[in-house]
Design a protein around this motif. Structure first.
Motif, PDB file in Angstrom:
ATOM      1  N   LEU A   1     -12.239   6.255   2.877  1.00  0.00           N
ATOM      2  CA  LEU A   1     -12.749   6.600   1.497  1.00  0.00           C
ATOM      3  C   LEU A   1     -11.623   5.913   0.441  1.00  0.00           C
ATOM      4  CD1 LEU A   1     -13.088  10.334   1.882  1.00  0.00           C
ATOM      5  CD2 LEU A   1     -14.700   8.743   1.515  1.00  0.00           C
ATOM      6  N   PHE A   2     -10.654   5.418   0.771  1.00  0.00           N
ATOM      7  CA  PHE A   2      -9.577   4.851   0.104  1.00  0.00           C
ATOM      8  C   PHE A   2      -9.084   3.370   0.652  1.00  0.00           C
ATOM      9  CE2 PHE A   2      -9.124   9.407  -0.471  1.00  0.00           C
ATOM     10  CZ  PHE A   2      -9.479   9.708  -1.642  1.00  0.00           C
ATOM     11  N   PRO A   3      -9.940   2.420   0.511  1.00  0.00           N
ATOM     12  CA  PRO A   3      -9.635   1.159   1.210  1.00  0.00           C
ATOM     13  C   PRO A   3      -8.435   0.527   0.361  1.00  0.00           C
ATOM     14  CG  PRO A   3     -11.588   1.153   0.119  1.00  0.00           C
ATOM     15  CD  PRO A   3     -11.285   2.491   0.166  1.00  0.00           C
ATOM     16  N   GLU A   4      -8.093   0.890  -0.686  1.00  0.00           N
ATOM     17  CA  GLU A   4      -7.135   0.190  -1.480  1.00  0.00           C
ATOM     18  C   GLU A   4      -5.858   0.679  -1.562  1.00  0.00           C
ATOM     19  OE1 GLU A   4      -9.710   1.711  -3.515  1.00  0.00           O
ATOM     20  OE2 GLU A   4     -11.119   0.216  -3.334  1.00  0.00           O
ATOM     21  N   VAL A   5      -5.800   1.849  -0.771  1.00  0.00           N
ATOM     22  CA  VAL A   5      -4.432   2.366  -0.634  1.00  0.00           C
ATOM     23  C   VAL A   5      -4.168   1.809   0.763  1.00  0.00           C
ATOM     24  CG1 VAL A   5      -3.071   4.609  -0.430  1.00  0.00           C
ATOM     25  CG2 VAL A   5      -5.197   4.416  -2.238  1.00  0.00           C
ATOM     26  N   PRO A   6      -2.650   1.294   0.973  1.00  0.00           N
ATOM     27  CA  PRO A   6      -2.212   0.827   2.240  1.00  0.00           C
ATOM     28  C   PRO A   6      -2.009   2.054   3.018  1.00  0.00           C
ATOM     29  CG  PRO A   6      -0.904  -0.291   0.374  1.00  0.00           C
ATOM     30  CD  PRO A   6      -2.027   0.723  -0.118  1.00  0.00           C
ATOM     31  N   ASN A   7      -2.160   1.963   4.248  1.00  0.00           N
ATOM     32  CA  ASN A   7      -1.754   3.100   5.366  1.00  0.00           C
ATOM     33  C   ASN A   7      -0.519   3.853   5.184  1.00  0.00           C
ATOM     34  OD1 ASN A   7      -3.043   4.961   7.189  1.00  0.00           O
ATOM     35  ND2 ASN A   7      -2.642   3.486   8.845  1.00  0.00           N
ATOM     36  N   ASP A   8       0.593   2.954   5.047  1.00  0.00           N
ATOM     37  CA  ASP A   8       1.882   3.349   4.797  1.00  0.00           C
ATOM     38  C   ASP A   8       2.459   3.788   3.530  1.00  0.00           C
ATOM     39  OD1 ASP A   8       1.916   0.703   4.259  1.00  0.00           O
ATOM     40  OD2 ASP A   8       3.639   0.203   5.094  1.00  0.00           O
ATOM     41  N   HIS A   9       1.666   3.637   2.426  1.00  0.00           N
ATOM     42  CA  HIS A   9       1.941   3.827   1.142  1.00  0.00           C
ATOM     43  C   HIS A   9       2.297   5.493   0.821  1.00  0.00           C
ATOM     44  CE1 HIS A   9       1.753   3.891  -3.462  1.00  0.00           C
ATOM     45  NE2 HIS A   9       2.268   2.718  -3.104  1.00  0.00           N
ATOM     46  N   PRO A  10       2.948   5.871  -0.050  1.00  0.00           N
ATOM     47  CA  PRO A  10       3.145   7.265  -0.212  1.00  0.00           C
ATOM     48  C   PRO A  10       2.057   8.003  -0.630  1.00  0.00           C
ATOM     49  CG  PRO A  10       4.974   5.980  -1.131  1.00  0.00           C
ATOM     50  CD  PRO A  10       4.091   5.059  -0.487  1.00  0.00           C
ATOM     51  N   ALA A  11       1.038   7.385  -1.353  1.00  0.00           N
ATOM     52  CA  ALA A  11       0.016   7.949  -1.995  1.00  0.00           C
ATOM     53  C   ALA A  11      -0.936   8.316  -0.954  1.00  0.00           C
ATOM     54  CB  ALA A  11      -0.928   7.038  -2.640  1.00  0.00           C
ATOM     55  N   MET A  12      -1.013   7.692   0.245  1.00  0.00           N
ATOM     56  CA  MET A  12      -1.696   8.262   1.426  1.00  0.00           C
ATOM     57  C   MET A  12      -1.286   9.523   1.863  1.00  0.00           C
ATOM     58  SD  MET A  12      -4.388   7.447   3.139  1.00  0.00           S
ATOM     59  CE  MET A  12      -4.926   5.776   2.928  1.00  0.00           C
ATOM     60  N   GLY A  13       0.099   9.668   1.720  1.00  0.00           N
ATOM     61  CA  GLY A  13       0.753  10.964   2.462  1.00  0.00           C
ATOM     62  C   GLY A  13       0.135  12.038   1.511  1.00  0.00           C
TER      63      GLY A  13
ATOM     64  N   ILE B   1      -1.375  15.619  -8.044  1.00  0.00           N
ATOM     65  CA  ILE B   1      -0.795  14.738  -9.514  1.00  0.00           C
ATOM     66  C   ILE B   1       0.108  13.670  -8.900  1.00  0.00           C
ATOM     67  CG2 ILE B   1       0.900  15.041 -11.169  1.00  0.00           C
ATOM     68  CD1 ILE B   1      -0.105  17.889 -11.781  1.00  0.00           C
ATOM     69  N   LYS B   2       0.849  14.049  -7.668  1.00  0.00           N
ATOM     70  CA  LYS B   2       1.633  12.959  -7.281  1.00  0.00           C
ATOM     71  C   LYS B   2       0.920  11.729  -6.796  1.00  0.00           C
ATOM     72  CE  LYS B   2       5.600  12.817  -6.692  1.00  0.00           C
ATOM     73  NZ  LYS B   2       6.600  12.052  -7.443  1.00  0.00           N
TER      74      LYS B   2
ATOM     75  N   MET C   1      -1.033   6.196  -6.825  1.00  0.00           N
ATOM     76  CA  MET C   1      -2.018   5.399  -7.027  1.00  0.00           C
ATOM     77  C   MET C   1      -2.226   4.183  -8.586  1.00  0.00           C
ATOM     78  SD  MET C   1      -5.415   6.920  -5.300  1.00  0.00           S
ATOM     79  CE  MET C   1      -5.322   8.845  -5.790  1.00  0.00           C
ATOM     80  N   LYS C   2      -1.469   5.160  -9.566  1.00  0.00           N
ATOM     81  CA  LYS C   2      -1.478   4.557 -10.727  1.00  0.00           C
ATOM     82  C   LYS C   2      -0.772   3.110 -10.373  1.00  0.00           C
ATOM     83  CE  LYS C   2      -0.574   4.957 -15.433  1.00  0.00           C
ATOM     84  NZ  LYS C   2      -0.312   5.937 -16.760  1.00  0.00           N
TER      85      LYS C   2
ATOM     86  N   LEU D   1     -10.276  11.920  -7.479  1.00  0.00           N
ATOM     87  CA  LEU D   1     -10.703  13.131  -8.333  1.00  0.00           C
ATOM     88  C   LEU D   1     -12.165  13.679  -7.932  1.00  0.00           C
ATOM     89  CD1 LEU D   1      -9.879  14.504 -10.954  1.00  0.00           C
ATOM     90  CD2 LEU D   1     -11.306  12.680 -12.027  1.00  0.00           C
ATOM     91  N   ALA D   2     -13.164  12.993  -7.334  1.00  0.00           N
ATOM     92  CA  ALA D   2     -14.392  13.724  -6.910  1.00  0.00           C
ATOM     93  C   ALA D   2     -13.955  14.468  -5.785  1.00  0.00           C
ATOM     94  CB  ALA D   2     -15.446  12.524  -6.809  1.00  0.00           C
ATOM     95  N   ILE D   3     -13.352  13.959  -4.722  1.00  0.00           N
ATOM     96  CA  ILE D   3     -13.149  14.697  -3.470  1.00  0.00           C
ATOM     97  C   ILE D   3     -12.314  15.876  -4.046  1.00  0.00           C
ATOM     98  CG2 ILE D   3     -12.208  14.715  -1.142  1.00  0.00           C
ATOM     99  CD1 ILE D   3     -12.961  11.618  -1.218  1.00  0.00           C
ATOM    100  N   ASN D   4     -11.380  15.630  -4.716  1.00  0.00           N
ATOM    101  CA  ASN D   4     -10.470  16.938  -4.950  1.00  0.00           C
ATOM    102  C   ASN D   4     -11.087  17.855  -5.691  1.00  0.00           C
ATOM    103  OD1 ASN D   4      -7.600  18.126  -5.069  1.00  0.00           O
ATOM    104  ND2 ASN D   4      -7.477  17.335  -7.243  1.00  0.00           N
ATOM    105  N   THR D   5     -11.949  17.756  -6.516  1.00  0.00           N
ATOM    106  CA  THR D   5     -12.476  18.482  -7.526  1.00  0.00           C
ATOM    107  C   THR D   5     -13.485  19.452  -6.734  1.00  0.00           C
ATOM    108  OG1 THR D   5     -12.449  17.142  -9.158  1.00  0.00           O
ATOM    109  CG2 THR D   5     -14.038  19.014  -9.388  1.00  0.00           C
TER     110      THR D   5
END
Length: 195
Positions: A78-90, A112-113, A118-119, A136-140
């Motif tokens: 679902l989030f191919p741009e987010v690296p697997n070990d990036h804090p955003a993924m956690g 929010i974090k 991701m920003k 945002l779509a999935i969270n909503t």
């Protein structure tokens, strides 16, 4: 902008009540609504504290890590741009787990974090990235196994069977999440073909 809309609605309502001669009813509604809101919040706090405690126990027992590991392949797609070990993924996985257990209020800071991380991945731009829109779509729409807030509200209003909505909620939130993902992907591919 939303604050401005609320202020305008309030002012228009009060002015209308003054000219309509129903200011007494407005005052009564304001005070009874405030009393009911406090009562409702106190009832929700007890349920929320219980489920937050259960989440903490699940986290300490390693259940959340198991669930996160189980969902990681889906989240990676679902989030191919987010690296697997990036804090955003956690943060994304933690937010999804909190939403899964119906803890929307507890999931909000995690969401929010995730958006902040991701920003950073997006170079700090003020324009939303593909991953931010998908999140945002999935969270909503998020799939919910146990709708704790709704169960608490039903308990507050003396429902005979407050947990009867669990199955219906699971079906409805699964449909809404699948719909959100399909629509998100449709518009992404449509936009990428034009660009």
């Amino acid at each position: 902008m939303v604050n401005l809309i609320w202020v305008c609605m309030t002012v228009i309502g009060i002015v209308f009540a003054m000219f309509n001669g129903t200011m007494g009813e407005v005052n009564e509604a304001v005070f009874s609504g405030a009393k009911e809101a406090v009562t409702l919040c106190i009832g929700l706090i007890s349920i929320l504290v219980f489920w937050l405690g259960m989440m903490k126990i699940a986290e300490e027992a390693g259940l959340l890590k198991i669930l996160a590991k189980l969902f990681r392949p889906i989240v990676n797609r679902l989030f191919p741009e987010v690296p697997n070990d990036h804090p955003a993924m956690g943060y994304i996985l933690s937010n999804m787990m909190a939403n899964l257990f119906g803890l929307g209020n507890a999931a909000t800071p995690l969401g929010i974090k995730a958006m902040e991380e991701m920003k950073k991945l997006n170079g700090g731009l003020n324009e939303a990235s593909r991953s931010m829109i998908t999140f945002l779509a999935i969270n909503t729409s998020s799939i919910t196994l146990i709708p704790t807030t709704v169960i608490a509200i039903r308990m507050n209003y003396n429902s005979a069977t407050p947990t009867d909505i669990v199955g219906t909620t699971l079906i409805a939130t699964t449909c809404s999440t699948l719909g959100a993902i399909i629509i998100d992907r449709y518009f992404h591919y449509r936009r990428s073909r034009k660009g």
